[in-house]
Write an enzyme that holds these catalytic residues in place. Structure first.
Site, PDB file in Angstrom:
ATOM      1  CD  GLU A 279      -2.914  -0.906  -0.061  1.00  0.00           C
ATOM      2  OE1 GLU A 279      -3.445   0.200  -0.283  1.00  0.00           O
ATOM      3  OE2 GLU A 279      -3.068  -1.894  -0.812  1.00  0.00           O
ATOM      4  CD1 TRP A 282      -0.914  -0.754  -4.353  1.00  0.00           C
ATOM      5  CD2 TRP A 282      -1.330   0.549  -6.117  1.00  0.00           C
ATOM      6  NE1 TRP A 282      -1.395  -1.553  -5.373  1.00  0.00           N
ATOM      7  CE2 TRP A 282      -1.661  -0.773  -6.459  1.00  0.00           C
ATOM      8  CE3 TRP A 282      -1.512   1.553  -7.067  1.00  0.00           C
ATOM      9  CZ2 TRP A 282      -2.166  -1.127  -7.707  1.00  0.00           C
ATOM     10  CZ3 TRP A 282      -2.018   1.219  -8.329  1.00  0.00           C
ATOM     11  CH2 TRP A 282      -2.341  -0.106  -8.630  1.00  0.00           C
ATOM     12  CD1 TRP A 311     -16.754  10.822 -18.287  1.00  0.00           C
ATOM     13  CD2 TRP A 311     -17.728   9.193 -17.109  1.00  0.00           C
ATOM     14  NE1 TRP A 311     -15.819   9.838 -18.086  1.00  0.00           N
ATOM     15  CE2 TRP A 311     -16.394   8.817 -17.360  1.00  0.00           C
ATOM     16  CE3 TRP A 311     -18.537   8.316 -16.384  1.00  0.00           C
ATOM     17  CZ2 TRP A 311     -15.843   7.623 -16.927  1.00  0.00           C
ATOM     18  CZ3 TRP A 311     -18.007   7.118 -15.944  1.00  0.00           C
ATOM     19  CH2 TRP A 311     -16.669   6.782 -16.214  1.00  0.00           C
ATOM     20  CG  ASN A 346      -8.310   1.787   0.084  1.00  0.00           C
ATOM     21  OD1 ASN A 346      -8.272   2.857  -0.513  1.00  0.00           O
ATOM     22  ND2 ASN A 346      -7.927   0.652  -0.472  1.00  0.00           N
ATOM     23  CD1 TRP A 364     -13.402   9.877 -14.671  1.00  0.00           C
ATOM     24  CD2 TRP A 364     -12.120  11.132 -13.330  1.00  0.00           C
ATOM     25  NE1 TRP A 364     -12.446  10.486 -15.449  1.00  0.00           N
ATOM     26  CE2 TRP A 364     -11.644  11.257 -14.659  1.00  0.00           C
ATOM     27  CE3 TRP A 364     -11.477  11.827 -12.315  1.00  0.00           C
ATOM     28  CZ2 TRP A 364     -10.554  12.052 -14.993  1.00  0.00           C
ATOM     29  CZ3 TRP A 364     -10.382  12.635 -12.638  1.00  0.00           C
ATOM     30  CH2 TRP A 364      -9.938  12.730 -13.971  1.00  0.00           C
ATOM     31  CD1 TRP A 387     -11.730   9.839  -6.183  1.00  0.00           C
ATOM     32  CD2 TRP A 387     -13.473   9.125  -7.377  1.00  0.00           C
ATOM     33  NE1 TRP A 387     -12.832   9.882  -5.373  1.00  0.00           N
ATOM     34  CE2 TRP A 387     -13.912   9.451  -6.074  1.00  0.00           C
ATOM     35  CE3 TRP A 387     -14.398   8.644  -8.298  1.00  0.00           C
ATOM     36  CZ2 TRP A 387     -15.252   9.319  -5.681  1.00  0.00           C
ATOM     37  CZ3 TRP A 387     -15.724   8.514  -7.911  1.00  0.00           C
ATOM     38  CH2 TRP A 387     -16.146   8.841  -6.624  1.00  0.00           C
TER      39      TRP A 387
END
Length: 474
Positions: A279, A282, A311, A346, A364, A387
């Site tokens: 993590e 990331w 969208w 998360n 988004w 996102w």
């Protein structure tokens, strides 16, 4: 005189800018710039602003105890910073400025302008890496390019860390007699527009608190993290993200503490502690990407072709999602938790992001902005990366045909409905059998106090997949 400019690195320990600034016998001063208008333009959540200002207050007291004065400037926008900083350097007689580099585009432009302005005053600027374990540009492909895919990045990151190693530097020694410190709340520039500056009791500030949380997690939770991290009703995560985002604890301190706890650094998923280390990797990956692709700071998709996706911008549907009125219990519980606490687990971030983009087909960017306007740990790189991953427009994004089912996600990760009942008061009395699909039970009881599902997930999923398939055909 040397000046250390604090930004998202509000700590004394393992702070490269502070360490280099204090590396000589020259007098040292410190600086924090408060930019309320710019913060609002960047959608900074009021709870995050309050957290940062409370930490600045704590940092000022700690620096004063070391004989270092923390100067506070209120400069409304980044465009005004170079002139304000030039004036302060002239007033203090500063010859060298030290700061940890920013990775966001607006902040980088501000820092370039500061460098140019101070050069005219013959003030040298030193920009150091304080936000990543390994600085952007260090982890490269065989072709000497930065990575755009996570898995090879993570392997190269681990290899580079083995080669480079790192040292955690202690806070500087006292540099003189302790100085007085005037709390922020008593400052003339504190007004209603700036907002609250006292600590939120739910989120205590201070390096000691951040390190306490880090070591408590490593002692009690890191070995089970892979099994518990996805269950929001459990205390299975470190809850360090606000402290990392504000720089109250550094990622290097996290890696060092993990190594100390395990007696070495894990290298693969088979080893204890690797899931949590992954993590952190990331987090590094998204920060490196922000440097590689500056347009990510400008609301642009990682995959340029996805800018053509049709969208929706439906304000009513978006408001229902924001307020936790979707009729999907796990989504509503997550959003109500966010609105009440400024934090979201998360796994829940992935679920609600998937619902907004793949069930409601809403852009988004709206979700990204809303998260930033509410999260105490709002961080552009991590928020944008998450996102775009959920929306299918980002790096390492899930295949467009993978769409989270909000009902089965709730059943899997909140099986007894404990988290849902905590945050959705209308469902507090429902048995676990019905809490994830409560509508039939509520109808039998003659109740209409919880909204019906906004959309049929099966139908919405097909439409989401069609959006991406149609894009491939163009």
């Amino acid at each position: 005189m040397r000046l250390v400019w604090f930004r998202n690195d509000l700590r004394l320990s393992d702070n490269p800018a502070l360490r280099h600034g204090c590396a000589s016998d020259e007098p040292v001063a410190a600086l924090f710039i408060i930019s309320p208008t710019q913060w609002r333009q960047h959608k900074m959540a009021p709870i995050r602003q309050r957290f940062i200002l409370a930490q600045v207050d704590a940092l000022g007291r700690e620096l004063a105890a070391l004989g270092i004065q923390l100067h506070l400037l209120r400069v409304e926008t980044f465009a005004e910073v170079p002139a304000a900083l030039t004036d302060l350097c002239r007033e203090l007689g500063v010859s060298q400025l030290y700061a940890n580099q920013a990775i966001e585009l607006d902040e980088q432009r501000r820092d370039h302008a500061v460098t140019a302005a101070l050069a005219e005053q013959e003030v040298g600027c030193h920009w150091l890496n304080g936000c990543c374990v390994l600085p952007p540009g260090r982890v490269l492909t065989g072709g000497r390019e930065m990575f755009k895919v996570f898995t090879p990045f993570s392997r190269a990151w681990l290899k580079a860390l083995d080669e480079d190693g790192f040292v955690i530097h202690r806070a500087p020694a006292p540099r003189g007699e302790p100085l007085p410190w005037q709390p922020l709340a008593e400052r003339a520039f504190v007004d209603a527009a700036l907002g609250e500056t006292t600590p939120d009791p739910r989120w205590p500030v201070g390096e000691a608190e951040a390190l306490r949380r880090l070591h408590a997690f490593l002692e009690q939770g890191v070995l089970d993290y892979g099994e518990t991290r996805d269950f929001p009703a459990l205390a299975g995560t470190s809850v360090l993200s606000p402290y990392l985002a504000a720089g109250i604890v550094s990622p290097r301190q996290c890696v060092a503490a993990l190594q100390q706890r395990l007696g070495g650094r894990p290298q693969s998923k088979a080893q204890p502690g690797f899931v949590w280390l992954n993590e952190l990797i990331w987090r590094e990956f998204y920060r490196h990407l922000l440097v590689l692709i500056p347009t990510l700071s400008m609301n642009r998709p990682f995959k340029p072709e996805t800018a053509a996706l049709p969208w929706s911008w439906d304000p009513d549907a978006f408001a229902a999602w924001c307020e936790g009125r979707t009729g999907y219990p796990i989504v509503d519980a997550a959003m109500r938790c966010l609105n009440a606490t400024g934090w979201m687990h998360n796994r829940l971030r992935m679920i609600v992001a998937s619902f907004l983009t793949k069930d409601l087909h809403i852009h988004w960017r709206l979700g990204e902005d809303y998260f930033m306007s509410r999260l105490i740990d709002g961080d552009l790189a991590a928020n944008n990366g998450g996102w775009q991953w959920a929306a299918g427009t980002g790096a390492d994004a899930a295949p467009y045909f993978r769409v989270f089912n909000p009902t089965t996600q709730g059943q899997r990760f909140d099986p007894q409905g404990d988290f849902i009942r905590t945050w959705v008061s209308e469902l507090a009395d429902l048995p676990a059998t019905y809490v994830h699909q409560p509508h039939d039970w509520l109808r039998l009881k003659g109740r209409q106090d919880y909204p019906a599902p906004m959309v049929d997930h099966a139908v919405a999923r097909v439409r989401a997949i069609e959006m991406f398939r149609d894009l491939e055909k163009t």
